[in-house]
Write an enzyme that holds these catalytic residues in place. Structure first.
Site, PDB file in Angstrom:
ATOM      1  N   LYS A 104      10.135   1.866   2.258  1.00 14.73           N
ATOM      2  CA  LYS A 104       9.363   2.711   3.166  1.00 14.73           C
ATOM      3  C   LYS A 104       8.527   3.690   2.352  1.00 14.73           C
ATOM      4  O   LYS A 104       9.037   4.356   1.448  1.00 14.73           O
ATOM      5  CB  LYS A 104      10.316   3.466   4.101  1.00 14.73           C
ATOM      6  CG  LYS A 104       9.624   4.201   5.240  1.00 14.73           C
ATOM      7  CD  LYS A 104      10.647   4.854   6.161  1.00 14.73           C
ATOM      8  CE  LYS A 104       9.972   5.613   7.278  1.00 14.73           C
ATOM      9  NZ  LYS A 104      10.938   6.349   8.110  1.00 14.73           N
ATOM     10  N   HIS A 106       6.497   6.235   3.729  1.00 16.79           N
ATOM     11  CA  HIS A 106       6.130   7.467   4.420  1.00 16.79           C
ATOM     12  C   HIS A 106       7.376   8.059   5.056  1.00 16.79           C
ATOM     13  O   HIS A 106       8.368   7.369   5.271  1.00 16.79           O
ATOM     14  CB  HIS A 106       5.079   7.187   5.499  1.00 16.79           C
ATOM     15  CG  HIS A 106       5.547   6.254   6.574  1.00 16.79           C
ATOM     16  ND1 HIS A 106       5.592   4.881   6.385  1.00 16.79           N
ATOM     17  CD2 HIS A 106       6.035   6.482   7.825  1.00 16.79           C
ATOM     18  CE1 HIS A 106       6.063   4.308   7.477  1.00 16.79           C
ATOM     19  NE2 HIS A 106       6.347   5.250   8.364  1.00 16.79           N
TER      20      HIS A 106
END
Length: 222
Positions: A104, A106
């Site tokens: 991921k 963000h």
């Protein structure tokens, strides 16, 4: 056999987690029995499952560790349920951690969810089952990449008691990676408890199923 092991075997049957028939494992083996922890689907089932894992972990490893790591995806609810059970049953606050299948970039970034893993952390891995030891090869590098950590061991729900490359999968994990391993129950204990013994008015492992299990172990047994 301890009563909690017998209860766990019956619990797997009740939850449709332990099945007998024709299946193919992740390692490609055709098998007459299958364990699918994805069938633990309610809060009460996961709470009970966590207690069985907590007992097995405490008996084998004690509770002097920091993080319980469950590989995605099935390991995610296992870590949550078991750390909650350890807190409730033993008063020890263990952190949970799992990996993401995709990194991921963000918000809560990175490959991990739950607790981060830091230098000097002691980690135990939790999985559903280990057939040929293939998943541990993917899991250990993820954990080791996080820092100077100690991976103490692996706990699975059912030891299928079959060969990895030459020896039993759990034995090979112990020898190849220096990890202790344990299981809530072994398939030998499952057969011992269910063979020609009715449960809820039905014989789960009859002579025909027992013969197929025996034949499977002649080919793949440790």
């Amino acid at each position: 056999m301890e009563r909690y092991k017998e209860e766990f075997i019956e619990f797997m049957i009740d939850c449709n987690v332990l099945k007998f028939g024709d299946f193919v494992t992740k390692s490609g083996r055709k098998t007459p029995f299958f364990v699918n922890t994805g069938f633990y689907r309610s809060g009460s089932q996961l709470a009970r499952l966590g207690k069985y894992y907590a007992k097995a972990i405490n008996e084998k490893f004690g509770l002097d560790f920091d993080i319980l790591f469950g590989p995605a995806y099935k390991g995610i609810p296992l870590t949550v349920a078991t750390t909650m059970a350890i807190s409730e049953e033993y008063g020890k606050d263990i952190k949970y951690c799992s990996n993401r299948k995709e990194v991921k970039d963000h918000g809560d970034t990175g490959i991990l969810l739950g607790s981060p893993i830091s230098d000097n952390d002691k980690v135990i891995i939790i999985e559903d089952v280990t057939t040929a030891g293939t998943s541990i090869k993917e899991t250990l590098p993820i954990i080791k990449a996080q820092g100077n950590v100690s991976v103490l061991g692996l706990c699975v729900s059912v030891d299928r008691m079959e060969r990895g490359e030459k020896k039993s999968a759990l034995t090979e994990i112990e020898e190849n990676y220096g990890l202790k391993t344990t299981a809530i129950v072994t398939m030998a204990e499952v057969v011992e408890h269910l063979y020609n013994k009715p449960y809820n008015g039905k014989v789960i492992i009859d002579d025909e199923i027992k013969g197929r299990i025996d034949a499977y172990y002649e080919q793949y047994g440790a």
